[in-house]
Each structure stands twice: as C-alpha cells, then as structure tokens.
Design a protein around this motif. Structure first.
Motif, short mmCIF file in Angstrom:
data_model
loop_
_atom_site.label_atom_id
_atom_site.label_comp_id
_atom_site.label_asym_id
_atom_site.label_seq_id
_atom_site.Cartn_x
_atom_site.Cartn_y
_atom_site.Cartn_z
N GLU A 1 0.62 -6.53 6.39
CA GLU A 1 -0.24 -5.53 5.75
C GLU A 1 -1.69 -5.69 6.19
O GLU A 1 -2.46 -4.73 6.19
N GLN A 2 -2.08 -6.90 6.55
CA GLN A 2 -3.46 -7.17 6.94
C GLN A 2 -3.79 -6.72 8.37
O GLN A 2 -4.94 -6.65 8.76
N LEU A 3 -2.75 -6.40 9.15
CA LEU A 3 -2.97 -5.97 10.53
C LEU A 3 -3.46 -4.52 10.57
O LEU A 3 -3.02 -3.69 9.79
N SER B 1 1.05 -0.05 4.53
CA SER B 1 1.40 0.73 3.34
C SER B 1 0.60 2.02 3.23
O SER B 1 0.95 2.91 2.45
N LEU B 2 -0.46 2.15 4.02
CA LEU B 2 -1.32 3.33 3.96
C LEU B 2 -0.96 4.40 4.99
O LEU B 2 -1.16 5.59 4.74
N VAL B 3 -0.45 3.99 6.13
CA VAL B 3 -0.17 4.97 7.19
C VAL B 3 1.26 4.93 7.73
O VAL B 3 1.73 5.91 8.30
N ALA C 1 -8.65 4.44 2.10
CA ALA C 1 -8.31 5.40 3.14
C ALA C 1 -8.96 5.13 4.48
O ALA C 1 -8.54 5.67 5.51
N HIS C 2 -10.01 4.27 4.49
CA HIS C 2 -10.68 3.95 5.75
C HIS C 2 -9.98 2.82 6.49
O HIS C 2 -10.46 2.37 7.53
N ARG C 3 -8.84 2.37 5.95
CA ARG C 3 -8.09 1.30 6.59
C ARG C 3 -6.78 1.84 7.19
O ARG C 3 -6.13 2.70 6.60
N GLU D 1 2.65 2.37 15.21
CA GLU D 1 2.98 0.94 15.23
C GLU D 1 3.38 0.45 13.84
O GLU D 1 4.33 -0.31 13.68
N GLU D 2 2.65 0.90 12.82
CA GLU D 2 2.95 0.48 11.44
C GLU D 2 4.32 0.97 11.00
O GLU D 2 5.00 0.32 10.19
N ALA D 3 4.75 2.10 11.54
CA ALA D 3 6.05 2.66 11.17
C ALA D 3 7.21 1.78 11.61
O ALA D 3 8.33 1.91 11.11
N THR D 4 6.95 0.87 12.56
CA THR D 4 8.01 -0.02 13.06
C THR D 4 8.09 -1.33 12.27
O THR D 4 8.94 -2.17 12.56
N SER D 5 7.20 -1.50 11.29
CA SER D 5 7.18 -2.75 10.52
C SER D 5 8.43 -2.88 9.66
O SER D 5 9.07 -1.88 9.30
N VAL D 6 8.75 -4.10 9.29
CA VAL D 6 9.94 -4.35 8.47
C VAL D 6 9.79 -3.70 7.11
O VAL D 6 10.78 -3.23 6.52
N LEU D 7 8.59 -3.63 6.59
CA LEU D 7 8.35 -3.00 5.28
C LEU D 7 8.76 -1.53 5.32
O LEU D 7 9.51 -1.06 4.46
N VAL D 8 8.25 -0.81 6.30
CA VAL D 8 8.54 0.62 6.41
C VAL D 8 10.01 0.87 6.72
O VAL D 8 10.67 1.73 6.11
#
Length: 409
Positions: A124-126, A163-165, A157-159, A132-139
């Motif tokens: 989440e800190q990355l 979990s945000l995108v 929203a500036h991050r 790229e975030e969509a490929t994370s284990v969380l998503v």
C-alpha cells in the motif's frame, strides 16, 4: 456531465460495494482512544446511503503509517464509526485473508464491514500507476468478491496507492459523496472565480504553497496572494531582507533553500500581487516580540506581525473569492496564534465565497467557532492544495479513466 461516476450511476441494491474512506484520526498514544471523530462523521453520509440502498458495504481505510506511535488497528474506528453512521459497523482484523473474505461473503444487504488498516499491507505504501496497482495481491484477491468500488477518500486523493487506484481498473468505480462534493465545490470555485480573488497561504509546506502562488497568478485566478508562516519567511528573504541565521538555517533544514531563488523570481514577475509581511513576531526567551522586517533579530519567526495583519485583513474582507491554506504561524502557542486567528476572523467577516483547506487551518477554524461562517472547509489539505496548484489528483484521474473503461459494459 461529470467526468467520473457517482453513487447515483449505480444500482447497489444487493451488490457488494468496496468503499475507500479516510478516517485517519488523532489517537491517544497511551490509551489508544480516538480523540476526534470528525472524519467518521464526514464519511457517514456515504456509508449510510449505501446501506439504506441495500448494498453490502465493505470499508477500506488506513490509520497513520508504519513507524508512527498511532499506527494501529481499526477496531476502535469501527466502534466510533458505528455511532457516527447510526448503524452497526462490523470489524474484521484482516484485509484479504480467508477470514476477511469469508466475512465479506457472509454480509447481508444493508450490513457494513470495516476491514483492517490497509497500511498493514506493505504494498500500500508503494506509489505506482493504476495499472500496476491493479496487479497487486490485494486487488486480485478482493476483486472477485465486489461488484463496485467507491472512492470517498478525497483527503488521500493526491496519492497513487493500491487501495485508492487499483480497483478502478477491475470493477466499475464511482466517487462517494465526500469526494463528489470536494471536487464539485473546489472545481466550480476555480472555474467561476469572482474577483477580487485572494489566496492566503501559510503553513510549513512551503514548496506546495509556492507552486500554488505561481499557478494562480500565472493563470489569472488570483488578484493577490497573501503569504504567512514559513512561506512568508522565504519570501521576505527572497525580497532582500536579512532574516538572520536562525531562520535561514531552519529553511535550509527543511530542504527549501532552492525556493529562495524561486520566490525572488516570482516577486520580480508579479510584484505587489504577492503580499508578504512588513513585520513579524519573533520568539525572544519564549515571549512574543513584533519587529519590522528591516530589524529582525537572530530569533525564530513564529508569526506575522500586527501591522501586517491590518493590511491582510483589509484585503480579505474586500475579496469576493477566498482560498486559505495553512496557519499563519505557530498557532498552538497562544502568544503566536494572533496571525492565524485574525486571518480566519477576517475571512469569516468577508462576504466573499470562502474555501478553507484541510489540516491545521481547518481545525483552527472549527476550534474558533467559525466553521459555519465558511462556505466550504475541505477535508484534505494535501489534495486541496494540489488542486489549487493545478496538479492532477491520481485517485480522481483513476475514477475518470474507470468511467471510460467500463462505459457500456
């Protein structure tokens, strides 16, 4: 027509809706008790509306960050959030383990579940792109369990974090009521500016405020920018006044030495449109001493001076549009709170449309009892100042792209 979907665009009855909110709150480091429920109350509207419409609502949120003494679980948040929403908010001490997945699957329409602090998940800190975030284990783990994603976390929203995108690429997504209101109010104010328009910029994040100063003067949004706080100290130095080694060293320690030349250039380009203090308040053995900028001693500048406040207040009271972000000084100390208090008072007295940025100035505004005197108090300092600086907000861009991605599907 909005560039992003809102809750109104989806039929959520019987559907599982993953909602990202920002309930990062002050927590007593000893007792673990939440000291302020403002953000819980703020997001209650979105959560309650989804529940009343029959959604199975799954909430994702964060508290602080690793290494901080208030980096803790969200168990207490669930209790406080239940009171704010007026409905039971269940809690599970996991984000995407089998226990969390079973809890999500077991939800009935109208029920609400809060997952564990999403920042317990290291990725989440990355800061990565939405793709790229969509490929994370969380998503990848939670996507099969949800029908819609709602982002209500304007304050974050500036991050560009998982979990945000990330979910905007995998499920139809929308802005929650907080996100929708923030973007609408600030966006409309910037697009339909009534003049004279004044920006009052203070606080410690000098680089952000200086970027905003350049942007709003360059594009003609602002007629005046009134600077205070650390921002003012840099401008005073840039204007050729000796602020002495104590203040110069502090600016350097914050990594803002290169901002001096930047401010010098802005003064040359925009002249009197940038208003910096003619006097300041320094701390001499803990006491307040107001001095002109020609006679600053080697002591810390903690506030703008009384003569400057007269000028600032007059400009603010005559403004038709006001944007304010950041306190004028070390307002936590009553001796140096005069600048912040007077600026807030002047804005409250103005008949102009007023927007107060999030963070410290928002808290000070509410504590002084002027909350209902302002047209809008933003929930996000960083996000609102990025909007004012003309910077795209990654979470909002992701929502806009998601609308296009799932249109007609």
């Amino acid at each position: 027509m909005a560039k992003f979907n809102t809750i109104d665009d989806f039929d959520v009855n019987g559907k599982t809706v993953l909602v990202r909110i920002d309930i990062n709150s002050p927590v007593d480091p000893i007792s673990g008790i939440i000291l302020d429920d403002t953000r819980m109350k703020l997001h209650a509207e979105t959560i309650k509306e989804l529940s009343m419409k029959g959604a199975k609502t799954v909430i994702m949120a964060h508290q602080s960050r690793p290494g901080k003494n208030d980096f803790t679980t969200l168990e207490q948040h669930a209790t406080v959030l239940s009171k704010a929403v007026g409905l039971e908010v269940k809690y599970v001490d996991s984000i995407f383990s089998s226990k969390a997945r079973e809890s999500i699957i077991a939800l009935e329409p109208g029920q609400i579940l809060l997952l564990e602090n999403v920042r317990f998940f290291s990725e989440e800190q990355l800061k990565r792109s939405a793709d790229e975030e969509a490929t994370s284990v969380l998503v990848k783990t939670l996507t099969p369990l949800v029908d819609y994603f709602v982002n209500d976390a304007f304050a974050a929203a500036h991050r560009s974090q998982t979990s945000l995108v990330g979910f905007t690429r995998t499920v139809p997504s929308a802005a929650g009521r907080v996100m929708e209101k923030e973007l609408t109010v600030i966006g409309n104010a910037l697009e339909n500016v009534q003049h004279p328009c004044v920006f009052a910029l203070g606080g410690m994040k000098a680089d952000d405020s200086i970027t905003v100063t350049e942007n709003v003067l360059e594009n003609g949004t602002a007629d005046y920018v009134l600077v205070s706080g650390l921002v003012a100290n840099i401008f005073i130095w840039a204007a050729g006044y000796d602020i002495k080694s104590t203040n110069k060293n502090f600016i350097e320690s914050r990594g803002y030495l290169d901002m001096v030349d930047k401010c010098r250039d802005l003064i040359e380009r925009f002249g009197d449109k940038i208003v910096y203090p003619s006097d300041v308040a320094v701390s001499v053995q803990g006491d307040r001493a107001d001095v002109t900028i020609e006679n600053i001693p080697d002591a810390s500048i903690f506030d703008i001076g009384r003569e400057s406040l007269i000028k600032y207040s007059k400009i603010l009271r005559e403004a038709k549009t006001i944007f304010a972000n950041g306190p004028a000084g070390v307002f936590e100390d009553p001796k140096f709170a005069i600048g912040t208090e007077d600026i807030i008072n002047a804005i409250a007295s103005s008949k102009g449309f007023s927007i107060i940025g999030g963070g410290h100035i928002a808290a000070a505004t509410v504590n002084l009892g002027y909350g209902d005197k302002m047209d809008h108090i933003s929930s996000g300092g960083g996000a609102s100042i990025d909007m004012l600086a003309g910077n795209p907000l990654p979470a909002v861009v992701a929502l806009e792209e998601s609308k296009e991605l799932f249109e007609g599907k």
